[in-house]
Enzyme design. Structure first.
Site, PDB file in Angstrom:
ATOM      1  N   ASP A  44     -42.164 -54.798 -31.938  1.00 25.78           N
ATOM      2  CA  ASP A  44     -43.620 -55.137 -31.541  1.00 25.78           C
ATOM      3  C   ASP A  44     -43.312 -55.971 -30.299  1.00 25.78           C
ATOM      4  O   ASP A  44     -42.122 -56.493 -29.879  1.00 25.78           O
ATOM      5  CB  ASP A  44     -44.212 -56.044 -32.562  1.00 25.78           C
ATOM      6  N   ASP A  93     -45.925 -58.606 -28.161  1.00 26.57           N
ATOM      7  CA  ASP A  93     -46.535 -60.168 -28.531  1.00 26.57           C
ATOM      8  C   ASP A  93     -45.939 -60.723 -29.769  1.00 26.57           C
ATOM      9  O   ASP A  93     -46.454 -60.250 -30.682  1.00 26.57           O
ATOM     10  CB  ASP A  93     -47.872 -59.782 -28.127  1.00 26.57           C
TER      11      ASP A  93
HETATM   12  P1  B16 Z   1     -53.871 -55.611 -24.297  1.00 23.49           P
HETATM   13  P2  B16 Z   1     -48.838 -56.535 -29.732  1.00 23.49           P
HETATM   14  C1  B16 Z   1     -51.184 -57.145 -29.198  1.00 23.49           C
HETATM   15  O1  B16 Z   1     -49.808 -56.922 -28.900  1.00 23.49           O
HETATM   16  C2  B16 Z   1     -51.686 -58.529 -28.920  1.00 23.49           C
HETATM   17  O2  B16 Z   1     -50.866 -59.416 -30.080  1.00 23.49           O
HETATM   18  C3  B16 Z   1     -53.145 -58.725 -29.054  1.00 23.49           C
HETATM   19  O3  B16 Z   1     -53.380 -60.153 -29.242  1.00 23.49           O
HETATM   20  C4  B16 Z   1     -53.733 -57.726 -27.930  1.00 23.49           C
HETATM   21  O4  B16 Z   1     -55.155 -57.775 -27.949  1.00 23.49           O
HETATM   22  C5  B16 Z   1     -53.294 -56.481 -27.976  1.00 23.49           C
HETATM   23  O5  B16 Z   1     -51.894 -56.389 -27.969  1.00 23.49           O
HETATM   24  C6  B16 Z   1     -53.762 -55.685 -26.731  1.00 23.49           C
HETATM   25  O6  B16 Z   1     -53.236 -56.086 -25.749  1.00 23.49           O
HETATM   26  O7  B16 Z   1     -55.211 -56.240 -24.043  1.00 23.49           O
HETATM   27  O8  B16 Z   1     -52.840 -55.987 -23.383  1.00 23.49           O
HETATM   28  O9  B16 Z   1     -53.803 -54.100 -24.428  1.00 23.49           O
HETATM   29  O10 B16 Z   1     -48.586 -57.820 -30.569  1.00 23.49           O
HETATM   30  O11 B16 Z   1     -49.248 -55.355 -30.571  1.00 23.49           O
HETATM   31  O12 B16 Z   1     -47.644 -56.382 -28.864  1.00 23.49           O
HETATM   32 MG    MG Z   2     -47.355 -58.994 -32.039  1.00 25.15          MG
END
Ligand code: B16
Ligand code: MG
Length: 350
Positions: free
Chosen positions: A126, A128
């Site tokens: 993953d 984030d």
């Molecule tokens: P984006 P991951 C996620 O990343 C984040 O944890 C989450 O907070 C965010 O809303 C989501 O990605 C979408 O991100 O707005 O950049 O498309 O943890 O799945 O890497």
């Molecule tokens: Mg994450």
């Protein structure tokens, strides 16, 4: 397994300081009273064995009221218990009989599915919360939008958005508020603009501790590596972190329609890697991500507190100091083959 692995797999990270006697005792009791089904009668200990599949024999001594009892239990289907030496007095002389029809004195708990881990050919990370911490940038982006719209938003709410897609995050933020689809789209664009401004500051220094080393070790071990993120900005973040070229495949918010906890993003990654889901392990920091990986039939490593990633096979605080050999061992010892629906408890590290 938890008792046994305290020393066998050093899951608490302190086995070098000596054997954990209480845990060893716990493992012994699980085997003798659990699988051996020993219960104590006025005539002596009696076994009602229920050996796990694959166990052919269980042999142990049992000292009770100053007497030594030897048990040599077979694991055959008919549960022929062969006692040798002293046994339960008054029941059958020297040759103890083990009551197979009676319920054991010590109730059995169902034992986990026998462990037959699949070899690991790929690790899907993953983004984030695992490779880097973009959650602060997401927080600042959402906060700005929420302030502009007069919607309450704080870090606690932001925490619950880990691994949640942009659209679903906005819906949670809006709570009961009704907006048109056009307004929804406009707000997503606005928040993403704020986010994109913020992530311009990302450099390789923003890689979380332990990531580069683990990627190196995986490459050396011939394990494929992929990204499995909900983010539609994942490629840009990877590029800024300087690890885009380390990925053998990328699965992100642009790759699939259904976001986590649907298994789609991880199944897409496995497909791109040409590796079967059962041979993949996912490293995740979000509850929705762990659920997605379990639904994909993959092994799971959860980073963070039990309340968040407790359903994972192996739980670690983060990747700092984590070596592939150790992680592989922990995964092998975990009940990776337990039914997914049971969300079998993991090996938790303090
Ligand atoms: P984006 P991951 C996620 O990343 C984040 O944890 C989450 O907070 C965010 O809303 C989501 O990605 C979408 O991100 O707005 O950049 O498309 O943890 O799945 O890497
Ligand atoms: Mg994450």
């Amino acid at each position: 397994m938890r008792s046994a692995l305290v020393d066998l797999a050093d899951v608490r990270g302190n086995a070098a300081e000596g054997v954990h006697a209480a845990s060893t005792g716990g493992a012994w009791q699980a085997v003798v009273f659990g699988f051996g089904g020993i219960h104590l009668t006025e005539h002596g200990p009696i076994a009602n064995p229920k050996l796990p599949p694959g166990w052919t024999r269980l042999k142990f001594q049992f000292v009770w009221r100053g007497k030594v009892y030897e048990f040599d239990l077979s694991g055959e289907a008919e549960r022929k218990a062969e006692g040798r030496g002293q046994g339960a007095e008054g029941e059958s002389g020297d040759q103890p009989k083990f009551k197979t029809q009676n319920a054991p004195f010590f109730p059995h708990t169902p034992h986990p599915t026998p462990h037959t881990p699949h070899p690991i050919h790929a690790v899907i990370f993953d983004l984030d919360g695992v490779l880097t911490d973009t959650s602060e940038f997401h927080y600042l982006g959402w906060k700005r939008l929420a302030d502009e719209e007069g919607i309450p938003f704080d870090r606690t709410l932001n925490e619950s958005l880990r691994g949640v897609s942009r659209r679903d995050s906005l819906l949670r933020l809006l709570n009961e508020r009704t907006v048109t689809e056009d307004e929804l789209q406009a707000m997503m664009v606005r928040k993403n603009g704020y986010y994109l401004d913020l992530i311009r500051t990302i450099t390789p220094d923003h890689l979380l501790p332990g990531v580069l080393n683990l990627l190196d070790e995986l490459r050396l071990a011939g394990i494929k590596v992929a990204l499995g993120s909900a983010s539609k900005n994942a490629q840009e973040v990877l590029e800024r972190l300087g690890i885009l070229n380390r990925m053998d495949a990328i699965a992100d918010g642009n790759s699939v329609k259904n976001s986590k906890p649907a298994p789609d993003v991880f199944l897409y990654a496995a497909d791109q890697l040409d590796v079967l889901p059962a041979n993949c392990v996912v490293v995740e920091d979000a509850a929705s991500g762990i659920e997605a990986a379990l639904r994909a039939g993959m092994g799971t490593v959860g980073l963070g507190p039990l309340e968040r990633v407790g359903a994972a096979h192996v739980i670690l605080p983060n990747l700092q100091g984590v070596h592939w050999a150790d992680l592989q061992q922990k995964l092998a010892y975990s009940s990776q083959s337990a039914p997914r629906s049971s969300f079998h408890p993991a090996l938790a590290l303090p």
